[in-house]
Scaffold this motif. Structure first.
Motif, PDB file in Angstrom:
ATOM      1  N   ASN A 171      98.565  24.534 -12.650  1.00 13.26           N
ATOM      2  CA  ASN A 171      97.390  25.046 -13.375  1.00 13.26           C
ATOM      3  C   ASN A 171      97.072  24.214 -14.618  1.00 13.26           C
ATOM      4  O   ASN A 171      96.154  24.552 -15.365  1.00 13.26           O
ATOM      5  CB  ASN A 171      97.615  26.501 -13.798  1.00 13.26           C
ATOM      6  N   VAL A 172      97.834  23.164 -14.848  1.00 13.81           N
ATOM      7  CA  VAL A 172      97.662  22.303 -16.021  1.00 13.81           C
ATOM      8  C   VAL A 172      96.946  21.027 -15.600  1.00 13.81           C
ATOM      9  O   VAL A 172      97.333  20.375 -14.626  1.00 13.81           O
ATOM     10  CB  VAL A 172      99.029  21.963 -16.662  1.00 13.81           C
ATOM     11  N   TYR A 173      95.916  20.664 -16.380  1.00 15.77           N
ATOM     12  CA  TYR A 173      95.128  19.468 -16.080  1.00 15.77           C
ATOM     13  C   TYR A 173      95.003  18.626 -17.341  1.00 15.77           C
ATOM     14  O   TYR A 173      94.565  19.127 -18.382  1.00 15.77           O
ATOM     15  CB  TYR A 173      93.738  19.861 -15.563  1.00 15.77           C
ATOM     16  N   LEU A 174      95.409  17.363 -17.253  1.00 11.96           N
ATOM     17  CA  LEU A 174      95.250  16.436 -18.368  1.00 11.96           C
ATOM     18  C   LEU A 174      93.776  16.087 -18.525  1.00 11.96           C
ATOM     19  O   LEU A 174      93.046  15.968 -17.532  1.00 11.96           O
ATOM     20  CB  LEU A 174      96.076  15.173 -18.151  1.00 11.96           C
ATOM     21  N   THR A 175      93.339  15.932 -19.771  1.00 15.36           N
ATOM     22  CA  THR A 175      91.938  15.644 -20.060  1.00 15.36           C
ATOM     23  C   THR A 175      91.824  14.533 -21.091  1.00 15.36           C
ATOM     24  O   THR A 175      92.793  14.204 -21.773  1.00 15.36           O
ATOM     25  CB  THR A 175      91.222  16.904 -20.593  1.00 15.36           C
ATOM     26  N   THR A 176      90.644  13.972 -21.196  1.00 14.87           N
ATOM     27  CA  THR A 176      90.386  12.924 -22.188  1.00 14.87           C
ATOM     28  C   THR A 176      90.008  13.596 -23.504  1.00 14.87           C
ATOM     29  O   THR A 176      88.845  13.688 -23.873  1.00 14.87           O
ATOM     30  CB  THR A 176      89.263  11.995 -21.701  1.00 14.87           C
ATOM     31  N   GLY A 177      91.022  14.095 -24.217  1.00 18.79           N
ATOM     32  CA  GLY A 177      90.792  14.940 -25.374  1.00 18.79           C
ATOM     33  C   GLY A 177      90.387  16.334 -24.911  1.00 18.79           C
ATOM     34  O   GLY A 177      89.997  16.544 -23.753  1.00 18.79           O
ATOM     35  N   ALA A 178      90.464  17.304 -25.820  1.00 19.83           N
ATOM     36  CA  ALA A 178      90.067  18.667 -25.448  1.00 19.83           C
ATOM     37  C   ALA A 178      88.581  18.736 -25.091  1.00 19.83           C
ATOM     38  O   ALA A 178      88.180  19.522 -24.234  1.00 19.83           O
ATOM     39  CB  ALA A 178      90.376  19.621 -26.604  1.00 19.83           C
ATOM     40  N   SER A 179      87.766  17.896 -25.717  1.00 20.30           N
ATOM     41  CA  SER A 179      86.320  17.928 -25.474  1.00 20.30           C
ATOM     42  C   SER A 179      85.986  17.720 -24.009  1.00 20.30           C
ATOM     43  O   SER A 179      85.071  18.368 -23.467  1.00 20.30           O
ATOM     44  CB  SER A 179      85.623  16.852 -26.314  1.00 20.30           C
ATOM     45  N   ASP A 180      86.702  16.822 -23.353  1.00 21.21           N
ATOM     46  CA  ASP A 180      86.471  16.542 -21.938  1.00 21.21           C
ATOM     47  C   ASP A 180      86.702  17.786 -21.098  1.00 21.21           C
ATOM     48  O   ASP A 180      85.917  18.114 -20.202  1.00 21.21           O
ATOM     49  CB  ASP A 180      87.400  15.401 -21.503  1.00 21.21           C
ATOM     50  N   GLY A 181      87.764  18.517 -21.388  1.00 18.90           N
ATOM     51  CA  GLY A 181      88.051  19.737 -20.660  1.00 18.90           C
ATOM     52  C   GLY A 181      86.998  20.806 -20.898  1.00 18.90           C
ATOM     53  O   GLY A 181      86.561  21.492 -19.965  1.00 18.90           O
ATOM     54  N   ILE A 182      86.581  20.958 -22.144  1.00 20.80           N
ATOM     55  CA  ILE A 182      85.557  21.945 -22.486  1.00 20.80           C
ATOM     56  C   ILE A 182      84.260  21.645 -21.740  1.00 20.80           C
ATOM     57  O   ILE A 182      83.626  22.541 -21.165  1.00 20.80           O
ATOM     58  CB  ILE A 182      85.341  21.964 -24.010  1.00 20.80           C
ATOM     59  N   MET A 183      83.859  20.381 -21.730  1.00 22.03           N
ATOM     60  CA  MET A 183      82.626  19.995 -21.029  1.00 22.03           C
ATOM     61  C   MET A 183      82.753  20.255 -19.526  1.00 22.03           C
ATOM     62  O   MET A 183      81.800  20.718 -18.882  1.00 22.03           O
ATOM     63  CB  MET A 183      82.314  18.524 -21.293  1.00 22.03           C
ATOM     64  N   THR A 184      83.907  19.968 -18.956  1.00 22.19           N
ATOM     65  CA  THR A 184      84.108  20.175 -17.515  1.00 22.19           C
ATOM     66  C   THR A 184      83.947  21.644 -17.141  1.00 22.19           C
ATOM     67  O   THR A 184      83.253  21.986 -16.174  1.00 22.19           O
ATOM     68  CB  THR A 184      85.508  19.680 -17.094  1.00 22.19           C
ATOM     69  N   ILE A 185      84.573  22.530 -17.916  1.00 22.25           N
ATOM     70  CA  ILE A 185      84.495  23.957 -17.615  1.00 22.25           C
ATOM     71  C   ILE A 185      83.073  24.469 -17.798  1.00 22.25           C
ATOM     72  O   ILE A 185      82.570  25.270 -16.979  1.00 22.25           O
ATOM     73  CB  ILE A 185      85.488  24.748 -18.481  1.00 22.25           C
ATOM     74  N   LEU A 186      82.392  24.027 -18.846  1.00 22.05           N
ATOM     75  CA  LEU A 186      81.012  24.466 -19.039  1.00 22.05           C
ATOM     76  C   LEU A 186      80.117  24.014 -17.885  1.00 22.05           C
ATOM     77  O   LEU A 186      79.218  24.745 -17.464  1.00 22.05           O
ATOM     78  CB  LEU A 186      80.474  23.942 -20.373  1.00 22.05           C
ATOM     79  N   ARG A 187      80.349  22.826 -17.357  1.00 16.11           N
ATOM     80  CA  ARG A 187      79.550  22.353 -16.221  1.00 16.11           C
ATOM     81  C   ARG A 187      79.711  23.281 -15.011  1.00 16.11           C
ATOM     82  O   ARG A 187      78.774  23.476 -14.234  1.00 16.11           O
ATOM     83  CB  ARG A 187      79.948  20.928 -15.841  1.00 16.11           C
ATOM     84  N   LEU A 188      80.910  23.817 -14.834  1.00 19.07           N
ATOM     85  CA  LEU A 188      81.131  24.745 -13.725  1.00 19.07           C
ATOM     86  C   LEU A 188      80.388  26.060 -13.937  1.00 19.07           C
ATOM     87  O   LEU A 188      79.942  26.694 -12.979  1.00 19.07           O
ATOM     88  CB  LEU A 188      82.631  25.039 -13.580  1.00 19.07           C
ATOM     89  N   LEU A 189      80.270  26.475 -15.176  1.00 20.34           N
ATOM     90  CA  LEU A 189      79.750  27.799 -15.496  1.00 20.34           C
ATOM     91  C   LEU A 189      78.231  27.859 -15.600  1.00 20.34           C
ATOM     92  O   LEU A 189      77.635  28.915 -15.374  1.00 20.34           O
ATOM     93  CB  LEU A 189      80.354  28.281 -16.823  1.00 20.34           C
ATOM     94  N   VAL A 190      77.600  26.749 -15.970  1.00 22.57           N
ATOM     95  CA  VAL A 190      76.167  26.779 -16.269  1.00 22.57           C
ATOM     96  C   VAL A 190      75.348  26.724 -14.985  1.00 22.57           C
ATOM     97  O   VAL A 190      75.526  25.827 -14.153  1.00 22.57           O
ATOM     98  CB  VAL A 190      75.780  25.614 -17.210  1.00 22.57           C
ATOM     99  N   SER A 191      74.451  27.689 -14.827  1.00 22.28           N
ATOM    100  CA  SER A 191      73.571  27.723 -13.655  1.00 22.28           C
ATOM    101  C   SER A 191      72.404  28.645 -13.956  1.00 22.28           C
ATOM    102  O   SER A 191      72.321  29.256 -15.021  1.00 22.28           O
ATOM    103  CB  SER A 191      74.341  28.238 -12.422  1.00 22.28           C
ATOM    104  N   GLY A 192      71.484  28.766 -13.001  1.00 20.47           N
ATOM    105  CA  GLY A 192      70.381  29.712 -13.091  1.00 20.47           C
ATOM    106  C   GLY A 192      69.181  29.184 -13.851  1.00 20.47           C
ATOM    107  O   GLY A 192      69.230  28.137 -14.503  1.00 20.47           O
TER     108      GLY A 192
END
Length: 517
Positions: A171-192
């Motif tokens: 369940n752990v994923y390395l990211t390019t700084g925390a910002s990269d992870g935050i952007m990735t999760i938001l991309r999954l969530l944004v729709s409509g």
């Protein structure tokens, strides 16, 4: 410590200038030398030798090519992005920095393993990391989620931090700084679209990464205000107010929390966290917990509580259902290795099919930088008591965090002694976010100049003292209130001088605009 002090001094001017409007160049005239003529004759035809000359040819033929990308055709979400600060503020400290860099250096140039200048425990860590890398080299790609042994080290760190709460390394994923992870999760969530667009609940004041990302993705920013009168605590009634108001024009799907807070420096209590998680459970919200300052807690009556641990302690009904992603980074804490761009996220209760889509997104960027992954490993797997470097590491870490705690208290004390400034206790992180009184006359002047009043204040402070702080308007604040963010990183001696200059400036500012004596 000289490097720490010099970098801290530079951090005083990091960020605020990004908010100044760029100069508008009304004309730019170039001078052409005779030897740089626009064309030469060859074989009876005109041959142009510069891009400018080619454009001239188009003008001569009346067919000037229009640019494909202009401000009119630019993605409107890009134009909507605002970013009040630029990048993380650096902490560097003696042997902590040196130890981390030793491990990364050994990973980068393994021939150094034979050098007696490097401690054996640093060499052991480097060998283990390299064994997990393809080709035993940082120059190779890793798996998209990160090097397996580093993911396992992070899971072990989380489990130890949370006093036995289980952590699955998958369940752990390395990211390019925390910002990269935050952007990735938001991309999954944004729709409509329209009233079904995703609403993202963020704290105000907030770190501008969030508002910038929301604008770029064309989501809806849903503000909930932290309680300044209660040391910037989360207020459950404010969360309900914000959520219900947002439902009239969007679909709130996610709540973001920054703990310890940036720019506000608060550390949320366990009770506050429980209330947020219960709220998320009741309203079926995805939780994003930004915990990059988890090592930076200074107030003796405060303690960092991870959202994951609190969720676990609330029982299986919550722990097995609330979707939670937490983030950490190499850029903060007591090391401040910003340039390595190391970070990770731990993903809890994500739908397996969605997780497969997330891994697909991560695969597009191939993998996070291997050096950043190695740096993250050193932070979560520091020297242990039986190792040679442990004593020095522990002393240096305690010294850095102890000095930050002293400076946090000093900043609060000095600022609160200034008429017209109120500063909440700096419980954690690296910043103070004092509230400043700006006289009505100054407010009117700022509006006439087309800027926020706290921007006028901060520009005047910069011009008159050389001290650069970031206006509170760049982070968001309640209407009619004004703030600025400043770092507590300079040495004690420099911080006293800096705060004295802020005091003198503020008193002079009040006198100028209020006629006070």
């Amino acid at each position: 410590m000289y490097r720490l002090q010099s970098l801290a001094a530079r951090s005083l001017i990091a960020g605020a200038l990004d908010q100044c409007s760029p100069l508008t160049l009304t004309s730019l005239t170039g001078v052409r030398h005779k030897s740089q003529g626009p064309s030469v004759e060859k074989c009876g035809q005109m041959r142009f030798i510069t891009a400018e000359a080619k454009a001239s040819a188009g003008r001569l033929e009346g067919k000037l090519r229009e640019k494909t990308l202009t401000l009119d055709t630019l993605n409107p979400q890009v134009k909507a992005v605002e970013y009040a600060v630029r990048g993380p503020i650096v902490i560097k400290a003696g042997e902590i920095e040196r130890y981390l860099e030793e491990v990364v250096a050994l990973c980068t140039f393994p021939e150094l393993m034979d050098s007696p200048s490097f401690p054996e425990d640093a060499k052991r860590r480097a060998r283990r990391i390299l064994q997990g890398c393809g080709g035993h080299s940082l120059g190779s790609y890793s798996a998209s989620p990160g090097v397996e042994c580093i993911r396992k080290d992070i899971a072990a760190y989380i489990e130890q931090r949370d006093e036995g709460v289980p952590s699955d390394w998958e369940n752990v994923y390395l990211t390019t700084g925390a910002s990269d992870g935050i952007m990735t999760i938001l991309r999954l969530l944004v729709s409509g679209k329209d009233s079904s667009r995703t609403g993202v609940m963020i704290p105000i004041p907030q770190y501008p990464l969030y508002s910038a990302a929301i604008s770029e993705m064309d989501a809806v920013q849903v503000n909930y205000y932290l309680d300044e009168d209660n040391c910037w605590a989360l207020d459950i009634n404010e969360l309900h107010r914000s959520y219900q108001a947002a439902k009239q024009h969007c679909q709130p799907r996610v709540i973001c929390i920054i703990n310890p807070g940036n720019p506000t420096g608060q550390v949320q209590s366990k009770k506050c966290i429980e209330e947020v998680l219960h709220f998320a459970y009741e309203e079926n919200l995805f939780v994003m917990s930004d915990e990059v300052y988890q090592d930076n807690v200074y107030a003796p009556d405060c303690q960092f509580h991870s959202f994951k641990k609190v969720l676990y302690e609330m029982g299986p009904e919550y722990f097995n259902s609330v979707e939670l992603v937490s983030f950490h980074s190499t850029s903060k804490g007591y090391t401040g290795e910003c340039g390595f761009r190391g970070g990770y996220m731990e993903v809890i209760n994500m739908d397996p099919e969605v997780k497969a889509q997330m891994v697909k997104l991560l695969s597009v960027r191939l993998c996070p930088p291997l050096a950043g992954q190695a740096a993250m490993d050193v932070i979560v797997n520091p020297p242990q008591p039986e190792e040679h470097t442990f004593k020095q590491f522990h002393q240096e870490k305690s010294s850095v965090l102890g000095a930050l705690a002293e400076k946090a208290k000093l900043t609060e004390k000095i600022l609160n002694a200034v008429p017209g400034i109120k500063c909440n206790p700096v419980q954690g992180a690296m910043y103070a976010f004092p509230r400043i009184f700006i006289p009505p006359k100054a407010v009117e002047e700022a509006k006439a100049l087309g800027m926020q009043p706290d921007m006028l204040y901060c520009l005047r402070l910069l011009e008159e003292t050389g001290i650069c702080v970031v206006p509170g308007s760049g982070f968001g604040q309640k209407d009619g209130t004004y703030h600025f963010r400043m770092t507590i990183l300079p040495s004690i001696e420099k911080l006293k001088v800096l705060l004295g200059k802020v005091r003198d400036f503020h008193i002079g500012f009040l006198k100028e605009y209020s006629g006070l004596e």
